[in-house]
Structures are given as C-alpha cells and as structure tokens.
Enzyme design. Structure first.
Site, PDB file in Angstrom:
ATOM      1  CB  CYS A   2      -0.700   0.065   1.390  1.00  0.00           C
ATOM      2  SG  CYS A   2      -1.590  -1.468   1.656  1.00  0.00           S
ATOM      3  NE  ARG A  28       3.734   1.351  -2.208  1.00  0.00           N
ATOM      4  CZ  ARG A  28       4.775   1.010  -1.911  1.00  0.00           C
ATOM      5  NH1 ARG A  28       5.753   1.085  -2.929  1.00  0.00           N
ATOM      6  NH2 ARG A  28       4.986  -0.211  -1.135  1.00  0.00           N
ATOM      7  CD1 TRP A  76      -3.606  -3.520  -4.919  1.00  0.00           C
ATOM      8  CD2 TRP A  76      -2.582  -5.365  -3.441  1.00  0.00           C
ATOM      9  NE1 TRP A  76      -3.210  -4.649  -5.330  1.00  0.00           N
ATOM     10  CE2 TRP A  76      -2.801  -5.692  -4.899  1.00  0.00           C
ATOM     11  CE3 TRP A  76      -2.051  -5.931  -2.484  1.00  0.00           C
ATOM     12  CZ2 TRP A  76      -2.631  -6.991  -5.022  1.00  0.00           C
ATOM     13  CZ3 TRP A  76      -1.923  -7.497  -2.944  1.00  0.00           C
ATOM     14  CH2 TRP A  76      -2.012  -7.858  -4.218  1.00  0.00           C
ATOM     15  CG  ASN A 102       2.428   0.516   3.467  1.00  0.00           C
ATOM     16  OD1 ASN A 102       1.237   0.744   3.377  1.00  0.00           O
ATOM     17  ND2 ASN A 102       3.133   1.134   2.362  1.00  0.00           N
ATOM     18  N   GLY A 103       2.456  -3.939   4.797  1.00  0.00           N
ATOM     19  CA  GLY A 103       3.255  -5.051   5.230  1.00  0.00           C
ATOM     20  C   GLY A 103       2.108  -6.122   5.558  1.00  0.00           C
ATOM     21  CD  GLU A 485       5.876 -16.577 -17.933  1.00  0.00           C
ATOM     22  OE1 GLU A 485       5.043 -17.166 -18.617  1.00  0.00           O
ATOM     23  OE2 GLU A 485       5.959 -15.544 -17.434  1.00  0.00           O
ATOM     24  CE  LYS A 489       5.995 -12.772 -19.467  1.00  0.00           C
ATOM     25  NZ  LYS A 489       4.995 -12.850 -18.330  1.00  0.00           N
ATOM     26  CD  GLU A 492       3.476 -10.620 -21.771  1.00  0.00           C
ATOM     27  OE1 GLU A 492       3.618 -11.507 -21.002  1.00  0.00           O
ATOM     28  OE2 GLU A 492       2.372 -10.333 -22.005  1.00  0.00           O
ATOM     29  CG  HIS A 508       9.045 -35.811 -33.052  1.00  0.00           C
ATOM     30  ND1 HIS A 508       9.062 -37.163 -33.435  1.00  0.00           N
ATOM     31  CD2 HIS A 508       9.699 -35.949 -31.814  1.00  0.00           C
ATOM     32  CE1 HIS A 508       9.685 -37.778 -32.778  1.00  0.00           C
ATOM     33  NE2 HIS A 508       9.961 -37.310 -31.774  1.00  0.00           N
ATOM     34  CE  LYS A 609      -0.669  -6.992 -14.473  1.00  0.00           C
ATOM     35  NZ  LYS A 609       0.441  -7.910 -14.782  1.00  0.00           N
TER      36      LYS A 609
END
Ligand code: F6R
Length: 614
Positions: A2, A28, A76, A102-103, A485, A489, A492, A508, A609
């Site tokens: 946050c 944030r 958040w 925060n945390g 993955e 990346k 994109e 093959h 997103k």
C-alpha cells in the site's frame, strides 16, 4: 504494497499535502484510502472504499479540516476485503493511537486473540488493527511513545512500515519499519513520512531511508531516529536526483524492471504467509484440503490463462512427481467449453493474478455448479475469483502494474511449492526430514533470486550481442515449462517470434525451422536430463542456430560449454525451484530485448493487464 504518507508543518494545510502525496502513491494500491488529521478537538479520521477520488469527494462534502499534521494511506487489500472499515488508518480501542501500515503481520491472529481475551474489540478484518491496540496498551503503562512502539514491534512478526499518531501528542508524528520501505523527508519547518520517495518529491529531495527497527520521531523542526532501546541512530541524508516520473517507478525506468527487482521481497512475503522456520508443515488449514478430502478426490484440475497457466504446469509436474497425485492442467478458455468431467469428487484449482480473467472466472463458476470445490490461487484481494472461490490461497506479489507478469508468476510458483509440500505431507509422500530440508531451501530462495538479479548487466550484454530472427526455448521436464514462460514474455514485450518446445520434440518437426539467425535458448537445470538436452542442442547448433544456455552453477559446465555460445548460470538449488530461478534471466532477456527495440515495455501493443472479456 500500500502507500503511506505523513505530514507535519507550521501551516494549516496537512489535508491537502496528504491528499497530494496519496495521489502520487495510488499506483501502489487503490481499493480504499483514508486520512487522519490532528485538529484542535482531537484526531479526525475518514476513510472510504474505492479510488482516492472517492475519499477526496467525501472530504469535500463533509468539509474535512486541514490541520497541521496527519497521516494517510492508500490500500491494496491483504487481510480483509476492500471496504470502508478495513481501510486505514486504524484506531486503538481507546482512540489514543492511530496507525497506517504497509506489510503483513504474520502472528496477528494470535495477538488478536490475546487482545480480545484482555477485553479489546475489533472493528475490521485487518491484521493492522492489532497494532494501534498493542501500542496503546503499552503507552498507557509507560507513558513513553517510543517505548510503547518498541515494545509493540517486538511482539509482531512479519513486515511493516508504520505511520503513527498519539492523540495527546499533536506536535509529533512517529514512523517505524521492518522489511517494508519507509522514508522520512526533510522540509523547511515541515517534515514528511512516506512509503515511497515520489510522494514527497514535489516538496523535498532530502530524505532519510529508514532501516529495519528504526523509529523516527518528527516535529516541525527536527527529525530524530532511534533504535528499539531509544538510543539515537545516525542515518545519512540521501539526496534524490531522479525526476518525479522515474521516481514513481522507484528509480527504475519501467514498472516491469521494478517488479522484477521486487521478487526477493514478494516471494518472501508469499512464503512467510504460510511457512515459518519453526513449523513442521505449511499452514494450510484454511484451504479445506484435509487428508480425508484429498483421499476422497478422483481428480484435480488446474485451470488458468497465460503466465498463470505456466505456473499451473509447474504445479502439476511437482504435485504428480512429489505428492503422487494425478493433476490435469488446462487453459481456461478450453476447459470451459469441452464439458470436462467435474463432480463433487473433483478439486479445481484456478490460478489468476488479477482474479478477474473472464475465462478463468467462467471455469470457476462452471466447476462450482457441477459440484466441485474450487481453490483460487489469486493475487488481488477482493477480486471476483477471490470472492467466489470456496478457498483462497493469496499470493502476496502486491500490485503488478506492468502488463507482462513477472513477480506474480514467481509468487504463484512459491504457492505451488507450498501446495506440493502440503499434499505430499498429507499423503505420506514426504517425510518430516524431507520437509525440513525443503523448508530450509524455500527460506533461502529469495536470497538466490537476489543473486541472479546481480547478473543484470551480464544479461543486458548478451541481449546487445544477439539479433535473432526467431527464437526457440527448449528444455525437458520442468525446464520445458520454464521455457514456455520465457517464450511468452519475449513475444509479448519484444514482439519477437518465439516458440517453446520439449527438447525431445524438436526433431518431430520444428527442427526444420532452424537456420542461421535462429537463437535457441536451452534451459538445462534438471541434472538427470542434462545430457539428453545437450544432445538436442548439438543438433540445432549443427544446423546453424546460436545457442544460449541457462543452467545451474553446479551443473557439468564443461558439457554445457561444449554446445553453448553463451551461458547464464543460476545458483545451485533444489531441483523443484528451477522454474522460478531460471525464469529471472528470461525476464531480463525479454525486458532488455524490448528496451533495445525501443518498444513500450510496460504497455505492449494489443494487450491489456486484465483480460475481462473472452
Ligand atoms: C503474461 C500475462 C498474461 C496473464 C493472463 C492471465 O505476461 O500477464 O498471460 O498471465 O492474462 O491473467 P491473470 O493471472 O490475471 O488471470
């Protein structure tokens, strides 16, 4: 993840200053926001669910005073859904102390029980609310704010950045931190607290970067920093030279790079939410998966999209190999339309960073309707999937701003490691000693991510030295999924055509594509499969491909060097974790390739997103 801001000055403008600071921090977290201000009649607190504009409208409507000092927060959500009551600041029971945080306080449940037994009542579902309650108790005993904060801190496990006000000390603000960033800004007759530099940059460039267990005491004239015993601590003033735009990214040129660098911290948070050093098993009792439930299951599905699907592939591999439980992974867009076998003996695990992906959400609803229990592995608290799943395993990656997912994937893998251990322990497929060893390896994981991040320049130099027409990622076992993955990346954000293949599949068909100008990235971390993958790499090299290998420091490097034109090593690690560690160089490769080509790294073309449509 946050945002915190605090202001104290000689002019009556605290509310404006705090709202301005919060606007710089909103990236944030923006599911709720709140403010506390000293006024002549005491501390006034207001908070609202939703974006900061809701709080601004509310303050304007009620004619909220300015005041000389106060603290603010943009949230958040972690513990407790986004709501007015869960928003910060939080009061102590007796309204003597107000806190923004925060945390995550890991032992909050235990402390809350203790406080309830002593007569306190709680209004919110947050972990934060225990903090003002504990500080107020010690403050009543000691009448010393620093001592009260220090005693409270010593009771709490976890991470925190705190802004604190005491109702009977209107001329002072307090700040403290451990494992969560917090700075104190120096102004002329005014001073600031902030979780991030951008929040104060319009007013000062001179800041103290607080360190763990520092407690800062601010008034309009001075800032004192002390340790937990109250002894003065000297910290150098840090002069900020970045501009405001880059500072919002913490000094990084892009959110993606910032988020890549956050991975040691967020993986630690995700692991710590369910695993402590003194535990004999991960804490999973809220997930509804007991031994009886597991024994009664006939099938497990993992359903996800994109990067989350790749995390699910790794999860499936580990759950089958370690816990010996058959698991089927499917992309949500396929799963929802193929009439899969789902009933009450089915567990469906949906994996999603945003918790809003339309296909994944539809798969969840369909599975529930067919009688299955659904476990969500989700990053965003209060998201649709987190609300609708029967059980939720939160990853604590914090807000992911860059479109390309990086830190969320690493946290999803951390969740898979814990889930695998949980299943394996329940099924007697992992001994206590094996779990003990795994736990040690897991706790060491964030430091290993940090070591790989130190190779950033080396990886950038590799990117500068290549100019491929197309790229293949190849590997066997876990390395194949890691390559999937890496390939996504690169596509994109660098718009480079790439494919991921199981190394044994090359001949093959795809080997026909290999020609000079092709870059083949071999992921070679699984000891028992190294020789086989190296043979496949020799085949592509013989056909003109350039070969880059990602491997572990303790592998047979001479063998790998016999085929690799270039090599990136990651630290030795438990074989289970290589998809996380070997992916860090892959992230940096894609990032620097995109930068080299001059693309918009954080907002690649054609993408969004959160994919809330089919
Ligand atoms: C790739 C990426 C996407 C997401 C996918 C699922 O970098 O970000 O592939 O992984 O759209 O999104 P969530 O996890 O929000 O369901």
């Amino acid at each position: 993840m946050c945002g915190i801001i605090g202001y104290i000055g000689v002019e009556e403008k605290a509310t404006n200053m705090i709202m301005e600071g919060l606007s710089k921090l909103e990236y944030r977290g923006y599911d709720s926001a709140g403010i506390a201000i000293f006024t002549p009649s005491g501390i006034c607190v207001e908070k609202t669910k939703g974006k900061l504009v809701n709080l601004a409208d509310h303050l304007a409507q009620i004619g909220f005073p300015q005041g000389y000092a106060g603290i603010g927060h943009t949230r958040w959500a972690t513990h407790g859904e986004p709501s007015d009551v869960n928003a910060h600041p939080h009061w102590s029971q007796d309204h003597s102390v107000v806190v923004v945080h925060n945390g995550i306080i890991e032992n909050y449940a235990q402390l809350r029980e203790e406080l309830i037994a002593a007569g306190d009542t709680f209004l919110s579902d947050t972990d934060t609310e225990i903090i003002p309650h504990i500080i107020a108790r010690y403050y009543r005993e000691d009448k010393d704010p620093v001592q009260a904060i220090s005693r409270a801190i010593q009771r709490m496990r976890g991470s925190y950045a705190l802004g604190i006000m005491f109702a009977d000390r209107p001329g002072e603000l307090y700040a403290a931190r451990k494992d969560s960033p917090l700075i104190v800004g120096l102004g002329q007759n005014e001073n600031y607290i902030a979780s991030d530099i951008p929040a104060v940059l319009a007013h000062t460039r001179d800041v103290y970067l607080l360190e763990d267990y520092d407690i800062a005491i601010l008034n309009t004239e001075e800032i004192r920093i002390v340790d937990l015993e109250g002894n003065p601590v000297h910290r150098e003033i840090f002069h900020v030279t970045w501009d405001v735009a880059s500072a919002e990214k913490g000094g990084f040129p892009h959110f993606m790079l910032k988020e890549i660098h956050e991975q040691p911290h967020v993986v630690r948070e995700t692991l710590a939410s369910r695993l402590q050093e003194n535990m004999d098993a991960p804490k999973m009792d809220d997930l509804g998966i007991s031994k009886e439930v597991l024994d009664g299951l006939e099938r497990i599905y993992m359903v996800a999209c994109g990067t989350a699907y790749h995390a699910a592939m790794v999860g499936k591999y580990l759950i089958e190999r370690v816990a010996r439980l058959s698991t089927i992974v499917e992309t949500a867009s396929e799963f929802r339309y193929r009439d899969p076998i789902i009933d009450e003996k089915t567990l469906v695990i949906v994996v999603s960073q945003s918790g809003e992906t339309a296909d994944t959400l539809a798969a969840l609803r369909m599975s529930k309707q067919a009688g299955a229990k659904v476990l969500g592995i989700v990053n965003v608290v209060g998201s649709s999937i987190s609300r609708e799943a029967d059980y939720v395993f939160y990853t604590w990656a914090g807000p992911e701003i860059a479109v390309a997912s990086t830190k969320a994937y690493s946290c999803q893998l951390a969740a898979m490691y814990l889930l695998t251990a949980h299943f394996a322990l329940l099924r007697g497929k992992m001994t206590p000693q094996e779990f003990h060893d795994l736990k040690g390896d897991l706790i060491g994981l964030p430091a290993k991510i940090g070591e790989i991040l130190k190779k950033e320049e080396e990886i950038k130099a590799i990117v500068d030295s290549v100019d491929p027409l197309n790229v293949f990622y190849v590997g066997r076992g876990l390395d194949y999924y890691t390559g999937m993955e890496g390939s996504l990346k690169l596509k994109e954000i660098a718009y480079l055509h790439s494919e991921a293949y199981a190394a044994g599949e090359l001949k093959h068909g795809p080997i026909a594509m290999i020609e000079p100008g092709t870059l083949v990235i071999g992921i070679v971390t699984q000891k028992s499969l190294i020789e086989k993958t190296v043979s496949n790499l020799k085949e592509v090299k013989a056909r003109g491909a350039q070969v880059l290998c990602i491997t572990t420091e303790d592998a047979d490097l001479a063998l790998i060097q016999s085929v690799a034109d270039q090599m990136i090593t990651i630290p030795d690690c438990n074989w289970m974790f290589t998809s996380l560690l070997a992916n860090i160089p892959q992230q940096l490769l894609a990032y620097y390739m995109s930068v080299k080509k001059g693309y918009d790294v954080d907002k690649p073309r054609n993408l969004a997103k959160s994919v809330t449509v089919e």
